[in-house]
Motif scaffolding. Structure first.
Motif, PDB file in Angstrom:
ATOM      1  N   CYS A   2      56.661  13.802 -82.586  1.00  0.00           N
ATOM      2  CA  CYS A   2      57.769  13.016 -83.132  1.00  0.00           C
ATOM      3  C   CYS A   2      59.054  13.138 -82.318  1.00  0.00           C
ATOM      4  O   CYS A   2      59.883  12.233 -82.325  1.00  0.00           O
ATOM      5  CB  CYS A   2      58.019  13.431 -84.578  1.00  0.00           C
ATOM      6  SG  CYS A   2      57.889  15.210 -84.843  1.00  0.00           S
ATOM      7  N   CYS A   3      59.250  14.259 -81.646  1.00  0.00           N
ATOM      8  CA  CYS A   3      60.487  14.471 -80.889  1.00  0.00           C
ATOM      9  C   CYS A   3      60.218  15.498 -79.795  1.00  0.00           C
ATOM     10  O   CYS A   3      59.163  16.127 -79.778  1.00  0.00           O
ATOM     11  CB  CYS A   3      61.617  14.946 -81.814  1.00  0.00           C
ATOM     12  SG  CYS A   3      61.328  16.584 -82.523  1.00  0.00           S
ATOM     13  N   CYS A  59      59.511  19.148 -80.997  1.00  0.00           N
ATOM     14  CA  CYS A  59      58.134  19.371 -81.459  1.00  0.00           C
ATOM     15  C   CYS A  59      57.157  19.335 -80.287  1.00  0.00           C
ATOM     16  O   CYS A  59      56.188  20.100 -80.271  1.00  0.00           O
ATOM     17  CB  CYS A  59      57.750  18.333 -82.519  1.00  0.00           C
ATOM     18  SG  CYS A  59      58.685  18.538 -84.055  1.00  0.00           S
TER      19      CYS A  59
HETATM   20 ZN   LIG Z   1      59.766  16.482 -84.213  1.00  0.00          ZN
END
Ligand SMILES: [Zn+2]
Length: 121
Positions: free
Chosen positions: A79-80, A83
């Motif tokens: 997600c980012c 992560c």
């Molecule tokens: Zn994330």
């Protein structure tokens, strides 16, 4: 980057990550568009939202719902950049190369296929 069997094993042991499932709305969208199109969207999202060295709004760039790829990204910890670093060993602060982009899309694809298979039971 991690071995995907190892990754999915670890994800299944995370209460937070394993909570994510496609809802009827996202599943219908997937059925209407077809998996190849959805994976093209995944490649586009990765290129625009994740691959830059300094992504815009990093940590908040992936909505929690409404597109199957967004759900898959939270479920697979893609997600980012935080992560990606923590879960996948891909360092923040530099652009993702092609093999890393392909790896993220592959993880998303595998999760979506598993979710469909689980839902079909
Ligand atoms: Zn994330």
């Amino acid at each position: 980057m991690r071995d995907l069997d190892d990754l999915f094993d670890a994800l299944s042991r995370s209460t937070f990550r394993s909570r994510f499932k496609l809802r009827p709305r996202e599943r219908n969208y997937l059925t209407e568009r077809g998996l190849p199109t959805i994976l093209n969207h995944a490649a586009d999202f990765v290129a625009s939202r994740l691959a830059p060295a300094q992504p815009t709004n990093d940590g908040r760039q992936t909505p929690m719902a409404n597109h199957p790829v967004f759900v898959a990204q939270h479920a697979t910890a893609t997600c980012c950049r935080g992560c990606l670093e923590k879960w996948h060993g891909i360092p923040s602060g530099r652009e993702l190369d092609q093999s890393e982009r392909d790896y993220v899309v592959e993880a998303i694809c595998r999760w979506i296929e598993a979710d469909i298979a689980a839902g079909a039971r």
